[in-house]
Motif scaffolding. Structure first.
Motif: not given
Length: 142
Positions: A46-51, A86-89, A96-101
């Motif tokens: 739905e977002l064309d988004c990889g995690i 990227w999600v760091y547990e 929840w961190l955007e790769t660019c961030q």
């Protein structure tokens, strides 16, 4: 509790499953990627988004997360990722961190670097060390 690389893989897969269930509450088509060489762990059509999902068992003790950029001298991790998020547990928080961030954090804070062979692994890894408190400032959600 002593762990080995296989135990860490299991913990990582369990983290991926937990994050996927959370994402599927809002994005029903989201699914895990089960492949040896994958661009990311979860895809949200739905977002064309990889995690990319990372489970960090030591962040609460060290106060840091590691961002890998090389494995056995070959670019990997943040350098080669195709994931948008990227999600760091960690034991106490989800970041929840955007790769660019993440890349911005590395540049802005001139992070320390670590090189070594993780516990019970065979590959040498190079990584940026990012304090949790800094990563929390950049997180999209907690």
């Amino acid at each position: 509790m002593a762990r080995n690389f296989t135990d860490d893989l299991v913990l990582g897969k369990e983290a991926e499953d937990r994050i996927l269930k959370q994402i599927q509450k809002k994005y029903k088509l989201a699914h895990g990627i089960d492949a040896e060489l994958k661009a990311y762990d979860i895809f949200i059509p739905e977002l064309d988004c990889g995690i990319e999902v990372k489970h960090d068992c030591q962040a609460h003790e060290t106060g840091n997360i590691l961002i890998e950029y090389s494995c056995n001298g070959i670019p990997s991790g943040i350098i080669t990722t195709r994931a948008r998020v990227w999600v760091y547990e960690t034991k106490f928080v989800l970041l929840w961190l955007e790769t660019c961030q993440i890349k911005n954090m590395i540049i802005e804070y001139e992070t320390r670097r670590w090189r070594g062979i993780p516990r019970d692994a065979t590959s040498e890894v190079e990584a940026h060390i990012i304090p949790l408190e800094i990563a929390k400032k950049y997180t999209m959600l907690t």
